[in-house]
Motif scaffolding. Structure first.
Motif, PDB file in Angstrom:
ATOM      1  N   UNK A   1      -8.616  -5.306  -8.144  1.00 21.86           N
ATOM      2  CA  UNK A   1      -7.098  -5.334  -7.753  1.00 21.86           C
ATOM      3  C   UNK A   1      -6.330  -6.526  -7.950  1.00 21.86           C
ATOM      4  N   UNK A   2      -7.100  -7.632  -7.564  1.00 16.49           N
ATOM      5  CA  UNK A   2      -6.327  -8.917  -7.765  1.00 16.49           C
ATOM      6  C   UNK A   2      -6.109  -9.388  -9.139  1.00 16.49           C
ATOM      7  N   UNK A   3      -7.183  -8.995  -9.925  1.00 18.34           N
ATOM      8  CA  UNK A   3      -6.949  -9.385 -11.259  1.00 18.34           C
ATOM      9  C   UNK A   3      -5.890  -8.272 -12.048  1.00 18.34           C
ATOM     10  N   UNK A   4      -5.943  -7.421 -11.752  1.00 20.99           N
ATOM     11  CA  UNK A   4      -4.691  -6.548 -12.212  1.00 20.99           C
ATOM     12  C   UNK A   4      -3.230  -6.964 -11.808  1.00 20.99           C
TER      13      UNK A   4
ATOM     14  N   UNK B   1      -9.231  -3.506 -19.306  1.00 17.34           N
ATOM     15  CA  UNK B   1     -10.409  -4.031 -19.115  1.00 17.34           C
ATOM     16  C   UNK B   1     -10.889  -4.030 -17.489  1.00 17.34           C
ATOM     17  N   UNK B   2      -9.724  -4.417 -16.634  1.00 13.33           N
ATOM     18  CA  UNK B   2     -10.085  -4.456 -15.227  1.00 13.33           C
ATOM     19  C   UNK B   2     -10.264  -3.244 -14.520  1.00 13.33           C
TER      20      UNK B   2
ATOM     21  N   UNK C   1      -1.115  -2.249  -5.079  1.00  7.82           N
ATOM     22  CA  UNK C   1      -1.800  -3.034  -4.030  1.00  7.82           C
ATOM     23  C   UNK C   1      -1.321  -2.644  -2.815  1.00  7.82           C
ATOM     24  N   UNK C   2      -0.019  -2.349  -2.481  1.00  7.93           N
ATOM     25  CA  UNK C   2       0.514  -2.023  -1.539  1.00  7.93           C
ATOM     26  C   UNK C   2      -0.199  -0.645  -0.748  1.00  7.93           C
ATOM     27  N   UNK C   3      -0.412   0.452  -1.796  1.00  9.32           N
ATOM     28  CA  UNK C   3      -1.098   1.464  -1.391  1.00  9.32           C
ATOM     29  C   UNK C   3      -2.710   1.689  -1.165  1.00  9.32           C
ATOM     30  N   UNK C   4      -3.275   0.374  -1.492  1.00 12.68           N
ATOM     31  CA  UNK C   4      -4.710   0.339  -1.507  1.00 12.68           C
ATOM     32  C   UNK C   4      -5.131   0.297  -0.191  1.00 12.68           C
ATOM     33  N   UNK C   5      -6.404   1.095   0.085  1.00 13.54           N
ATOM     34  CA  UNK C   5      -6.701   1.029   1.368  1.00 13.54           C
ATOM     35  C   UNK C   5      -7.482   0.058   1.776  1.00 13.54           C
ATOM     36  N   UNK C   6      -7.113  -1.070   2.520  1.00 15.45           N
ATOM     37  CA  UNK C   6      -7.762  -2.395   2.876  1.00 15.45           C
ATOM     38  C   UNK C   6      -9.039  -2.050   3.838  1.00 15.45           C
TER      39      UNK C   6
ATOM     40  N   UNK D   1       1.667  -9.828 -13.410  1.00  7.02           N
ATOM     41  CA  UNK D   1       2.613 -11.079 -13.139  1.00  7.02           C
ATOM     42  C   UNK D   1       2.460 -11.952 -14.314  1.00  7.02           C
ATOM     43  N   UNK D   2       1.534 -12.404 -14.774  1.00 10.53           N
ATOM     44  CA  UNK D   2       1.631 -13.426 -15.905  1.00 10.53           C
ATOM     45  C   UNK D   2       2.287 -12.783 -17.150  1.00 10.53           C
TER      46      UNK D   2
END
Length: 516
Positions: free
Chosen positions: A84-87, A128-129, A48-53, A92-93
């Motif tokens: 990305x948010x789902x991954x 899956x994601x 997530x930190x390396x994702x190009x926003x 986390x869960x």
């Protein structure tokens, strides 16, 4: 970035294989699960930190190599603002469930088996994601069934055998039809590559073919979502599942179905989705009302309602809002659906952790037993266990959609999408669906506030039968705080800063809709 995504999927698979080593038995296996899932969470955060926003609509960290050349099937992975948010949520869960299992592993099997199944489940959920090939998507979609079946059947509570059997029977039957739809889409579309099919937006597929594709694939996705009337496996599975199983089932597995609608059907079969969208919206709203009315029936005094079963039925209603947002075929509605997916994962995951803690302390999740048979209130968590009672009330008001918390924005955006659905959809129909969904929010508030009244309020001096059996009650413990605090914090952050998610999903959703 590419290496991070590959490692994110490979690490839990390797950890699961490591549990086959006899030397990693006992608590060593549980600590292995914590280490592997913790490292996986770190990889997800690094991804997530390396994702190009600046390019959330573009696939990043892409791997694309030939897998089965004869069928033109490729090992294709990637992540965008939708996945990305789902991954991150999945990682986390899974980590929080591993922490919780260190101290609260249910009886029923060995630590090695539990950890191995949990890590195999994590592999399927994450894959899956991340996969971008239709057949790979199906394989990842199905991998999760076996470990979840055994988690329920071996470590579950009362009636765990029938509940596990219903879970796998329903999902396998739905998946069999879904496979036919995926094959039809890939063969008629000329490729199994999901990004290529999305770029074509149904080009070369007749409306009739697209309708058949949506019906076939949608059936399998609807069972997993779970959409009314294909939901009946869910309450039994949740009621029987161990706490960690319920958290992952509600927090991640249900999202796999709605993710499939957004990732596969909306961009690849737009005419079919447009034809069937009003029916999807109608089923979604029936699910909202049905889930809420079922919860109201369970929460009334004398109904012998189980608190875990009530939260399971609430998921039918909450996922109805996700499906309603998808049915609008608008950027607003689909963004609401994706936001509601994340919000529901955080809040319902927390709720199942809390219900598990209540059951551990009182020996039951029966509302009448907790409150005293026939009484309006009696468990009195505020007085006996104030921190646990406060957390349960917090999770309940977050679930009912209180503004400022994660449950609010998804439902609001789904209904806003219904106010002005996509061009060609009947606006009066969707206005009616919006009004009925609004009624569902009122019913949701009614049953969740009733839960708070019956379980949290009351006079601590008046002991219910359940309380009398457990005189020495402990409030929130250290390992529980470690597992629950991230969910509380993220529920507040997502509610106060919705742009954090919406800035990721909005460009990606517009791209899937053809740039509209």
């Amino acid at each position: 970035m590419t290496a991070l995504l590959l490692a994110l999927l490979a690490l839990p698979l390797a950890g699961g294989a490591a549990t086959l080593v006899p030397a990693l038995g006992g608590r060593r296996a549980l600590w292995l699960g914590v280490a592997v899932t913790g490292a996986d969470l770190a990889l997800a955060i690094a991804l997530a930190a390396g994702f190009d926003l600046h390019r959330p609509a573009a696939m990043q960290a892409v791997t694309d190599v030939a897998w089965i050349p004869a069928l033109n099937v490729r090992f294709h992975l990637g992540v965008d603002g939708i996945s990305l948010p789902l991954l991150v949520l999945t990682a986390l869960l899974t980590f929080l469930c591993s922490i919780y299992s260190l101290r609260k592993l249910p009886a029923g099997g060995s630590e090695r088996a539990w950890t191995g199944l949990l890590l195999l489940l994590a592999t399927g959920m994450l894959a899956t994601f991340a996969v971008l090939d239709l057949l790979l998507f199906f394989l990842a979609f199905e991998i999760v069934l076996v470990p979840m079946y055994f988690l329920i059947a071996r470590w579950g509570g009362e009636n765990r055998g029938p509940a596990a059997f219903r879970f796998i029977l329903y999902t396998l039957l739905g998946s069999a039809v879904m496979l036919l739809g995926l094959l039809l889409l890939g063969l008629k579309g000329g490729t199994f590559d999901m990004t290529a099919l999305a770029a074509h937006h149904g080009l070369g597929l007749s409306r009739g073919t697209q309708v058949i594709v949506v019906l076939a694939i949608g059936l399998g996705l609807a069972v997993k979502s779970p959409m009314w009337p294909f939901h009946s496996w869910l309450p039994d599975a949740h009621t029987a599942a161990p706490t960690a199983g319920s958290v992952l089932l509600a927090g991640v597995l249900l999202k796999m179905g709605t993710y499939g609608f957004v990732r596969v059907l909306i961009p690849s079969a737009p005419l079919g989705m447009h034809t069937l969208a009003p029916y999807l919206g109608a089923f979604a709203v029936v699910g909202i009302l049905y889930g809420s009315l079922a919860c109201l029936a369970l929460v009334r005094p004398g109904a012998k309602g189980d608190l875990k079963r009530l939260i399971a039925y609430s998921s039918v209603g909450h996922m109805g809002f996700v499906l309603l947002g998808i049915a609008t075929l608008t950027a607003t509605g689909i963004n609401g659906a994706l936001f509601a997916n994340i919000g529901h994962g955080l809040i319902t995951g927390l709720l199942f952790f809390l219900v598990g803690a209540v059951k551990d302390r009182y020996g039951t999740a029966d509302l009448d037993a907790l409150a005293g048979a026939g009484a309006d209130s009696g468990a009195a968590l505020y007085g006996r266990l104030p921190r646990l009672g406060g957390l349960l009330a917090f999770a309940a008001v977050a679930s009912l959609g209180l503004p400022g918390l994660a449950g609010f924005w998804g439902e609001l955006l789904a209904m806003l999408g219904s106010f002005q659905p996509a061009a060609g959809l009947s606006r009066p129909t969707f206005l009616t669906l919006m009004a009925l969904a609004g009624l569902g929010t009122l019913l949701t508030a009614a049953y969740l506030l009733s839960v708070v009244r019956r379980v949290c309020m009351g006079d601590p001096a008046l002991e219910s039968p359940a309380t009398a059996k457990a005189p020495a009650l402990l409030d929130v413990r250290g390992y529980e705080a470690a597992a629950w605090t991230p969910l509380v914090v993220l529920t507040v952050v997502a509610g106060l800063w919705p742009a954090l998610l919406l800035s990721l999903t909005t460009p990606a959703v517009k791209a899937l809709l053809g740039g509209s």
